[in-house]
Design a protein around this motif. Sequence first.
Motif, PDB file in Angstrom:
ATOM      1  N   UNK A   1       0.847  -1.196   0.000  1.00 57.16           N
ATOM      2  CA  UNK A   1       0.000   0.000   0.000  1.00 57.16           C
ATOM      3  C   UNK A   1       0.882   1.246   0.000  1.00 57.16           C
ATOM      4  N   UNK A   2       0.602   2.192  -0.903  1.00 54.51           N
ATOM      5  CA  UNK A   2       1.408   3.407  -1.005  1.00 54.51           C
ATOM      6  C   UNK A   2       1.086   4.376   0.128  1.00 54.51           C
ATOM      7  N   UNK A   3       2.012   5.290   0.362  1.00 54.58           N
ATOM      8  CA  UNK A   3       1.863   6.249   1.462  1.00 54.58           C
ATOM      9  C   UNK A   3       2.200   7.654   0.986  1.00 54.58           C
ATOM     10  N   UNK A   4       1.426   8.614   1.440  1.00 54.10           N
ATOM     11  CA  UNK A   4       1.693  10.030   1.183  1.00 54.10           C
ATOM     12  C   UNK A   4       2.160  10.671   2.477  1.00 54.10           C
ATOM     13  N   UNK A   5       3.328  11.292   2.442  1.00 56.89           N
ATOM     14  CA  UNK A   5       3.805  12.078   3.578  1.00 56.89           C
ATOM     15  C   UNK A   5       3.475  13.541   3.317  1.00 56.89           C
ATOM     16  N   UNK A   6       2.749  14.144   4.243  1.00 58.23           N
ATOM     17  CA  UNK A   6       2.389  15.561   4.129  1.00 58.23           C
ATOM     18  C   UNK A   6       3.371  16.376   4.956  1.00 58.23           C
ATOM     19  N   UNK A  33     -10.079   5.666   1.915  1.00 56.43           N
ATOM     20  CA  UNK A  33     -11.257   4.881   1.521  1.00 56.43           C
ATOM     21  C   UNK A  33     -11.363   4.753   0.000  1.00 56.43           C
ATOM     22  N   UNK A  34     -11.022   5.826  -0.715  1.00 61.19           N
ATOM     23  CA  UNK A  34     -11.196   5.834  -2.169  1.00 61.19           C
ATOM     24  C   UNK A  34     -10.035   5.183  -2.915  1.00 61.19           C
ATOM     25  N   UNK A  35      -8.795   5.404  -2.444  1.00 58.42           N
ATOM     26  CA  UNK A  35      -7.619   4.952  -3.195  1.00 58.42           C
ATOM     27  C   UNK A  35      -6.748   3.961  -2.414  1.00 58.42           C
ATOM     28  N   UNK A  36      -7.070   3.723  -1.155  1.00 58.78           N
ATOM     29  CA  UNK A  36      -6.283   2.793  -0.356  1.00 58.78           C
ATOM     30  C   UNK A  36      -4.893   3.303  -0.035  1.00 58.78           C
ATOM     31  N   UNK A  37      -4.746   4.620   0.079  1.00 61.64           N
ATOM     32  CA  UNK A  37      -3.437   5.213   0.342  1.00 61.64           C
ATOM     33  C   UNK A  37      -3.348   5.651   1.800  1.00 61.64           C
ATOM     34  N   UNK A  38      -2.221   5.341   2.448  1.00 64.66           N
ATOM     35  CA  UNK A  38      -1.993   5.756   3.835  1.00 64.66           C
ATOM     36  C   UNK A  38      -1.376   7.143   3.883  1.00 64.66           C
ATOM     37  N   UNK A  39      -1.468   7.773   5.048  1.00 63.22           N
ATOM     38  CA  UNK A  39      -0.920   9.111   5.243  1.00 63.22           C
ATOM     39  C   UNK A  39      -0.002   9.139   6.451  1.00 63.22           C
ATOM     40  N   UNK A  40       1.025   9.979   6.369  1.00 64.52           N
ATOM     41  CA  UNK A  40       1.835  10.352   7.526  1.00 64.52           C
ATOM     42  C   UNK A  40       2.060  11.853   7.444  1.00 64.52           C
ATOM     43  N   UNK A  41       2.313  12.470   8.581  1.00 66.13           N
ATOM     44  CA  UNK A  41       2.434  13.930   8.630  1.00 66.13           C
ATOM     45  C   UNK A  41       3.745  14.329   9.288  1.00 66.13           C
ATOM     46  N   UNK A  42       4.439  15.256   8.653  1.00 69.64           N
ATOM     47  CA  UNK A  42       5.651  15.833   9.242  1.00 69.64           C
ATOM     48  C   UNK A  42       5.440  17.329   9.393  1.00 69.64           C
ATOM     49  N   UNK A  57       3.055  18.805  19.830  1.00 69.45           N
ATOM     50  CA  UNK A  57       3.230  17.703  20.782  1.00 69.45           C
ATOM     51  C   UNK A  57       1.884  17.069  21.137  1.00 69.45           C
ATOM     52  N   UNK A  58       0.857  17.894  21.266  1.00 66.70           N
ATOM     53  CA  UNK A  58      -0.478  17.361  21.546  1.00 66.70           C
ATOM     54  C   UNK A  58      -0.990  16.513  20.375  1.00 66.70           C
ATOM     55  N   UNK A  59      -0.761  16.988  19.152  1.00 62.97           N
ATOM     56  CA  UNK A  59      -1.188  16.229  17.974  1.00 62.97           C
ATOM     57  C   UNK A  59      -0.451  14.899  17.891  1.00 62.97           C
ATOM     58  N   UNK A  60       0.854  14.921  18.159  1.00 67.41           N
ATOM     59  CA  UNK A  60       1.653  13.699  18.083  1.00 67.41           C
ATOM     60  C   UNK A  60       1.240  12.690  19.152  1.00 67.41           C
ATOM     61  N   UNK A  61       0.841  13.202  20.317  1.00 68.18           N
ATOM     62  CA  UNK A  61       0.423  12.309  21.401  1.00 68.18           C
ATOM     63  C   UNK A  61      -0.872  11.577  21.058  1.00 68.18           C
ATOM     64  N   UNK A  62      -1.719  12.192  20.252  1.00 63.39           N
ATOM     65  CA  UNK A  62      -3.006  11.589  19.911  1.00 63.39           C
ATOM     66  C   UNK A  62      -3.048  10.917  18.553  1.00 63.39           C
ATOM     67  N   UNK A  63      -1.977  11.021  17.765  1.00 65.49           N
ATOM     68  CA  UNK A  63      -1.985  10.456  16.415  1.00 65.49           C
ATOM     69  C   UNK A  63      -0.580   9.971  16.087  1.00 65.49           C
ATOM     70  N   UNK A  64      -0.412   8.664  15.965  1.00 65.07           N
ATOM     71  CA  UNK A  64       0.908   8.101  15.707  1.00 65.07           C
ATOM     72  C   UNK A  64       1.435   8.425  14.313  1.00 65.07           C
ATOM     73  N   UNK A  65       0.566   8.931  13.442  1.00 64.00           N
ATOM     74  CA  UNK A  65       1.001   9.318  12.102  1.00 64.00           C
ATOM     75  C   UNK A  65       1.768  10.636  12.114  1.00 64.00           C
ATOM     76  N   UNK A  66       1.648  11.401  13.212  1.00 59.46           N
ATOM     77  CA  UNK A  66       2.226  12.738  13.284  1.00 59.46           C
ATOM     78  C   UNK A  66       3.666  12.683  13.795  1.00 59.46           C
TER      79      UNK A  66
END
Length: 313
Positions: A1-6, A33-42, A57-66
């Motif tokens: 599965x492909x991944x997009x890093x934002x 849901x539409x393309x089956x692509x995962x996301x990560x955020x930097x 820090x708050x966003x990272x604590x609640x979302x492992x993608x961050x």
Amino acid sequence: MSEITVLVPCYNEQESLPYFYPEICKVAGRMKAAYGVDFSFIFVDDGSKDGTLGVLKELAAGDERVRYLSFSRNFGKEAAIFAGLQHATGDYVAMMDADLQDPPQMLEEMYRGIAEEGYDCVGTRRVTRKGEPKVRSFFARLFYKLINKISDTEIVDGARDFRLMTRQMVDAILSMSEYNRFSKGIFSWVGFSTKWLEYENVERVAGETKWSFWKLLLYSIDGITAFSTAPLAIASLMGVLFCLLAAILIVVVIVKTLVWGDPVAGYPSMMCFIFLIGGIQLLCLGILGQYLSKTYLETKRRPVYILKEDNKK
């Protein structure tokens, strides 16, 4: 599965992040849901002086993608972009601002441009500058016209940093590890097929712009000196022209003295010429100084940025 890093450079974006994060998460959910692509955020905290790092820090604590990267001081947006690209792990990398002037929903069309149409990059450009001061808009358009005339690297008028790129293009950009970075030029210089999406200017959702007229002027000078040596050629040409003019004036003065015998007359006009030539010399020295200073900074081999915190290490 492909991944997009934002990749999101942040400088004093405490007010914008609470609006941006939910929007990008909505887009990520739809695209998964539409393309089956995962996301990560930097998120790259460029030495913010407000509570930006605390929000991240708050966003990272609640979302492992961050993932957040925090600089030891403010190194500038170019350094933040470079750091984010270095740490991006996705098959595709998207760059955008946190103030929602780059509409996150456009990522879906950008992804289709790469995945279905075969482009290496899908970028965005503003077709209007609504809400921007007229003087600033005038000089912005003037800059694009000028640099495209004097440089071999085409920079699209109104082009934003908001774009989606393949891993191959990102690796090519990272191979250009110069200290004095001008990303708009680098994106064009590396080549690769690019599709442009046009949209109307969007106002910031919160906070204030960090780009004053003076900062934009200095940034435009960086762009010109980074991707064109035409100013040096112009300085040389002006030197040749004024040498010819000086030779002509010498002949005129000699002939005038022999014919009328009046060497004193013409003093005011001569002073004007002296001031003019002096000004041209200082301008040419300034042009040379710009290129010399860039060379000096490159030879120091200083790091583009210094990382203070990274939640993934």
